[in-house]
Design a protein around this motif. Structure first.
Motif, PDB file in Angstrom:
ATOM      1  N   GLU A  56      15.622  -4.353  -2.804  1.00 54.34           N
ATOM      2  CA  GLU A  56      16.272  -4.067  -3.987  1.00 54.34           C
ATOM      3  C   GLU A  56      15.131  -4.256  -5.215  1.00 54.34           C
ATOM      4  N   ASP A  57      14.722  -5.299  -5.191  1.00 54.59           N
ATOM      5  CA  ASP A  57      13.791  -5.579  -6.533  1.00 54.59           C
ATOM      6  C   ASP A  57      12.529  -4.641  -6.562  1.00 54.59           C
ATOM      7  N   ILE A  58      12.148  -4.260  -5.359  1.00 53.60           N
ATOM      8  CA  ILE A  58      10.903  -3.278  -5.232  1.00 53.60           C
ATOM      9  C   ILE A  58      11.403  -1.948  -5.473  1.00 53.60           C
ATOM     10  N   LEU A  59      12.611  -1.673  -5.090  1.00 54.21           N
ATOM     11  CA  LEU A  59      13.002  -0.183  -5.218  1.00 54.21           C
ATOM     12  C   LEU A  59      13.224  -0.050  -6.836  1.00 54.21           C
ATOM     13  N   LYS A  60      13.716  -1.008  -7.541  1.00 48.26           N
ATOM     14  CA  LYS A  60      14.067  -0.856  -8.869  1.00 48.26           C
ATOM     15  C   LYS A  60      12.698  -0.499  -9.744  1.00 48.26           C
ATOM     16  N   ARG A  61      11.570  -1.268  -9.218  1.00 51.95           N
ATOM     17  CA  ARG A  61      10.309  -0.965  -9.981  1.00 51.95           C
ATOM     18  C   ARG A  61       9.527   0.214  -9.563  1.00 51.95           C
ATOM     19  N   ILE A  62      10.105   0.918  -8.856  1.00 52.14           N
ATOM     20  CA  ILE A  62       9.272   2.156  -8.446  1.00 52.14           C
ATOM     21  C   ILE A  62       9.901   3.302  -9.343  1.00 52.14           C
ATOM     22  N   THR A  63       9.126   3.230 -10.590  1.00 52.09           N
ATOM     23  CA  THR A  63       9.687   4.016 -11.592  1.00 52.09           C
ATOM     24  C   THR A  63       8.429   4.899 -12.190  1.00 52.09           C
ATOM     25  N   VAL A  64       8.961   5.979 -12.918  1.00 55.30           N
ATOM     26  CA  VAL A  64       7.867   6.999 -13.480  1.00 55.30           C
ATOM     27  C   VAL A  64       6.657   6.224 -14.185  1.00 55.30           C
ATOM     28  N   ALA A  66       4.551   3.898 -12.938  1.00 60.32           N
ATOM     29  CA  ALA A  66       4.217   2.605 -12.504  1.00 60.32           C
ATOM     30  C   ALA A  66       2.960   3.006 -11.507  1.00 60.32           C
ATOM     31  N   ALA A  67       2.071   1.968 -11.197  1.00 62.56           N
ATOM     32  CA  ALA A  67       0.985   1.952 -10.646  1.00 62.56           C
ATOM     33  C   ALA A  67       1.305   1.326  -9.208  1.00 62.56           C
ATOM     34  N   ILE A  68       1.074   2.045  -7.979  1.00 67.92           N
ATOM     35  CA  ILE A  68       1.398   1.347  -6.987  1.00 67.92           C
ATOM     36  C   ILE A  68       0.269   1.517  -5.851  1.00 67.92           C
ATOM     37  N   LYS A  69       0.517   0.479  -4.775  1.00 67.85           N
ATOM     38  CA  LYS A  69      -0.501   0.631  -3.794  1.00 67.85           C
ATOM     39  C   LYS A  69       0.307   0.893  -2.361  1.00 67.85           C
ATOM     40  N   ILE A  70       0.052   1.752  -1.436  1.00 65.32           N
ATOM     41  CA  ILE A  70       0.967   2.294  -0.386  1.00 65.32           C
ATOM     42  C   ILE A  70      -0.229   2.184   0.658  1.00 65.32           C
ATOM     43  N   LYS A  71       0.510   1.526   1.884  1.00 69.32           N
ATOM     44  CA  LYS A  71      -0.216   1.713   3.080  1.00 69.32           C
ATOM     45  C   LYS A  71       0.908   2.387   4.192  1.00 69.32           C
ATOM     46  N   GLY A  72       0.283   3.034   4.898  1.00 70.50           N
ATOM     47  CA  GLY A  72       1.303   3.818   5.923  1.00 70.50           C
ATOM     48  C   GLY A  72       0.364   4.932   6.666  1.00 70.50           C
ATOM     49  N   THR A  73       1.147   5.972   7.460  1.00 71.41           N
ATOM     50  CA  THR A  73       0.816   6.642   8.350  1.00 71.41           C
ATOM     51  C   THR A  73       0.736   8.084   7.854  1.00 71.41           C
ATOM     52  N   LEU A  74      -0.328   8.715   8.013  1.00 74.68           N
ATOM     53  CA  LEU A  74      -0.430  10.242   7.462  1.00 74.68           C
ATOM     54  C   LEU A  74       0.179  11.084   8.539  1.00 74.68           C
ATOM     55  N   LYS A  75       1.330  11.999   8.074  1.00 73.26           N
ATOM     56  CA  LYS A  75       2.125  12.722   9.091  1.00 73.26           C
ATOM     57  C   LYS A  75       2.354  14.121   8.427  1.00 73.26           C
ATOM     58  N   GLU A  87       4.092   8.044   5.848  1.00 70.18           N
ATOM     59  CA  GLU A  87       5.319   7.139   6.005  1.00 70.18           C
ATOM     60  C   GLU A  87       5.000   5.873   5.714  1.00 70.18           C
ATOM     61  N   VAL A  88       5.568   5.169   4.728  1.00 72.59           N
ATOM     62  CA  VAL A  88       5.098   3.825   4.118  1.00 72.59           C
ATOM     63  C   VAL A  88       5.309   2.743   4.964  1.00 72.59           C
ATOM     64  N   THR A  89       4.200   2.037   5.339  1.00 69.74           N
ATOM     65  CA  THR A  89       4.639   0.836   6.156  1.00 69.74           C
ATOM     66  C   THR A  89       4.544  -0.565   5.112  1.00 69.74           C
ATOM     67  N   SER A  90       3.812  -0.507   4.094  1.00 64.01           N
ATOM     68  CA  SER A  90       3.773  -1.463   2.858  1.00 64.01           C
ATOM     69  C   SER A  90       3.569  -0.921   1.286  1.00 64.01           C
ATOM     70  N   LEU A  91       4.321  -1.340   0.578  1.00 59.93           N
ATOM     71  CA  LEU A  91       4.352  -1.042  -0.882  1.00 59.93           C
ATOM     72  C   LEU A  91       4.113  -2.148  -1.686  1.00 59.93           C
ATOM     73  N   GLU A  92       3.201  -1.777  -2.512  1.00 55.74           N
ATOM     74  CA  GLU A  92       3.070  -3.077  -3.368  1.00 55.74           C
ATOM     75  C   GLU A  92       3.034  -2.424  -4.929  1.00 55.74           C
ATOM     76  N   ILE A  93       3.747  -3.034  -5.747  1.00 52.60           N
ATOM     77  CA  ILE A  93       3.871  -2.561  -7.506  1.00 52.60           C
ATOM     78  C   ILE A  93       2.528  -3.192  -8.048  1.00 52.60           C
ATOM     79  N   LEU A  94       1.512  -2.362  -8.579  1.00 51.45           N
ATOM     80  CA  LEU A  94       0.416  -2.967  -9.124  1.00 51.45           C
ATOM     81  C   LEU A  94       0.584  -3.350 -10.667  1.00 51.45           C
TER      82      LEU A  94
END
Lengths: 480, 480
Positions: A56-64, A66-75, A87-94
């Protein structure tokens, strides 16, 4: 794991590979789809998160914003808006962007006016419009250098601080190292410039032409591309106090060669951006179309932005002498019906922007090169024709922009040049070095100046010159 | 008839074709051999005239510096100095150069000192040395743009006139539109900048970094390349009041990435000129060799110019922390023998150019990147390390030049940055826009500044920075 720019990822077909993306959130919808942009392209990449397994905490911080780092699979994407997604496997708020604070800035999803964006010149680059403009501006700069370098011109950095004030191209800014509240004074109480940093009065350059001419006499073909300045109190959509100018100067080149060069140059740089800025120009085309919807039908362009650019690259510029142009204007409907603010009565009149627009937009409907202007409305260094009353000057006029290029064959004859300077009360001692170019191995030579921002205006379809330079300098405005 | 540049003709094997050459006479010997140069290359083309069929009057006017037009036949040359020559069929004098007047200038065949040439900055471009330097400078500029554009950086023109004086990189020049003899004053008798052109106090920029950072937060990777200014009264061979600076700024990039970028960039641009300026570099190599002959053997370089450039492109730069460097210096012979003007006593000392030179020229004998400097000798915007006393700064030191690059990872944490500004008494209100970059989606980012003229110095083997910019600006000198 591929660390890639979004510009590369969205054109990739290497599906299933693991990727890392860093960028800023442009939108977040349905607690699932994040549109991320990293500035490499106008396109966002869609990143799909598994919101059930995201805190929930991360979801709240995904705002217009924000700088983020995403790892995932290109589909391959099933959506119609994009061909790939992550397809995101990990997300970090920078870096967070507090939504309450964002609301007060242009980062909020609300659409802001261009005027409002100007007040936030440090943030407007994060919008689609300014991202597109500034990527195009960058590519256009490179096209300028590429054209001249491919054609064996040498780049010359002419001085910005100049001790010469004889260029006569307009009001100059003063430059000083003195304490203005307490400057050194001479016995008469006047400012004692001998005590200033350069030991003389200095200004910001209005043109590198005269210095470039001295270099053309050694290197043959040169060009400048640097900032120039006008301290004119012009608060218009076409004037800046600080702008970038391109000034080629060519030895053994007459006015015809000069017109050929200018036309070839403009066609090259416009073709270059058509080829290299497809996505950004497509966006700007649509922006312009939307913008014009607010105008009465009669004021809308017949051509869209891309068509206008192609029109320039695919058609010859119309070459017309000043004398012919005056005839056309004198006999034009608006002149006869007294619709011009400055009626054209006789040969010798200086052309106003209303006249230039009539010639380009109504009469010829294409870029126009006017040449052989009356000597007394042009600068001292332009070559006098045999008729004794016109000079080998040329201006290129563009639809919507007006004058985009001003150039001339230069007066290469020492005696004629000196006479002209005398008549205009320009001190020979001030320009001893300029006169030397005519004293030693003088030759026919020509050049022109092109205001870079006017070119960017034309190419991006923007209408205010303050929107095509990162931090515009105008009267009462030197913020940032 | 082929109208060609000499650079193309001398490499041509299209013998017997009719050619037209325009250029300036560099020498005329035996009433038969004219060496003509047009600036396209350091090489002259030999033009052979039939003096028996050339009028006495024309022969007299073929003097050093004169502009001429030659038509003739391109032939294989029998001379050892050149592979082609032009057998002249017609010769026209375009612009005379009176030999009596030429004697008073640098155009005379007499060899002039570099100091003397500086006084004639408008004519020195007609010498071999300055032709070579300025062609290399031009190519090097293009290499800069090419490198960044190929690597998806966007070119940004940061403002030259700035209202911000918080950059803290040195003394600034003031810019004003007011009449200095009679400026507007407020009721207290101080200058009333509200009445000035921009409505506030303005200066010439010392760096575009802070503005470039705001753009990196939108476009991801940007670079500037423009003029910057220092009003410092430094009359040395390494300082200019006006010089060109290159400043890349990269989002999501730490100090290691920054060092990688700087090294890769320098290697690319040096390789580019090695590839594209062969003739000019060959000339400059020989010039340097001649120049060094006047020095004691111990002061001569072990490597010639080309070897020095290749050494940079082919070897890794040595990366050394400030702390390691201090240890090396403390234990060095010159320190122990008290040969340094500023002895190194303890950690925290600012490095002087004698220390930098020792590290680069004596100890490592290669370019060195020093990093992690003490916080209190570096700028406020550099990222504080976990140790609380060093910052993520880096300087690149080059043999013979000293510091050529200064850069850092930027402090991306709003609270730490504000604290630092407070400690240094920098007004937050002045830099509200800079702080915004940390307020909205902040991220790790880095950049560096490279003084372009120092790079040109290194590449051309020249020793005075006034000789690698067309019209140098230094204390007491703003001629031309």
């Amino acid at each position: 794991m591929i660390k890639a720019k979004i510009a590369d990822l969205i054109n990739s077909d290497q599906f299933l590979q693991e990727v890392e993306v860093k960028g800023w959130v442009r939108s977040f919808r349905s607690n699932r789809f994040i549109a991320v942009n990293d500035g490499s392209t106008i396109n966002n990449i869609q990143c799909v998160i598994d919101f059930e397994n995201t805190s929930e905490d991360i979801l709240k911080r995904i705002t217009v914003g924000a700088a983020i780092k995403i790892k995932g699979t290109l589909k391959e994407s099933l959506g119609s808006q994009q061909s790939v997604e992550v397809e995101v496997t990990s997300l970090e708020i920078l870096g967070d962007a507090n939504p309450e604070e964002v609301k007060l800035t242009i980062l909020s999803p609300k659409k802001h006016s261009l005027e409002k964006l100007r007040e936030q010149a440090h943030l407007r680059i994060r919008t689609n419009t300014f991202g597109a403009i500034m990527r195009v501006r960058s590519k256009l700069s490179f096209a300028v250098h590429s054209y001249f370098q491919q054609n064996n011109f040498h780049y010359v950095n002419t001085p910005i601080i100049t001790g010469s004030d004889a260029e006569g191209a307009g009001e100059m800014f003063k430059v000083t190292g003195m304490d203005l509240n307490n400057p050194e004074r001479d016995e008469k109480g006047n400012i004692n410039y001998k005590e200033d940093f350069f030991g003389k009065e200095t200004n910001l350059t209005v043109s590198g032409q005269l210095e470039a001419e001295t270099y053309a006499m050694g290197l043959g073909q040169v060009y400048t591309f640097g900032p120039t300045f006008r301290a004119e109190n012009s608060n218009t959509s076409r004037h800046l106090a600080e702008f970038w100018m391109i000034e080629p100067e060519v030895a053994f080149c007459d006015l015809d060669g000069n017109m050929d060069l200018a036309e070839d140059f403009i066609k090259y740089v416009v073709s270059y951006v058509l080829e290299n800025c497809k996505d950004d120009l497509e966006f700007l085309k649509n922006r312009l179309k939307d913008d014009e919807k607010t105008k009465p039908a009669a004021e809308r362009s017949e051509l869209d932005l891309l068509e206008k650019l192609k029109f320039v690259t695919e058609n010859n510029f119309k070459r017309v002498s000043y004398t012919e142009a005056i005839d056309i204007l004198k006999n034009s409907k608006p002149n006869k019906k007294k619709k011009f603010q400055y009626p054209i009565e006789e040969w010798g009149a200086d052309l106003q922007s209303e006249h230039e627009r009539f010639l380009v937009e109504k009469h010829f409907k294409c870029p126009v090169i006017l040449f052989d202007y009356p000597a007394n409305i042009k600068a001292f260094y332009m070559r006098l024709n045999e008729d004794g009353k016109t000079v080998r000057a040329m201006d290129i006029l563009f639809p919507g922009i007006g004058e985009i290029v001003g150039g001339s064959q230069r007066e290469e004859r020492l005696d004629v040049l000196k006479e002209k300077m005398k008549a205009l009360d320009i001190d020979e001692k001030e320009l001893w070095w300029y006169l030397d170019t005519r004293r030693f191995g003088t030759c026919v030579h020509s050049g022109f100046g092109l205001g870079f921002e006017r070119l960017v205006l034309f190419v991006t379809g923007m209408t205010n010159i303050r929107d095509v330079i990162p931090f515009p300098r105008t009267p009462q405005n030197a913020e940032f």
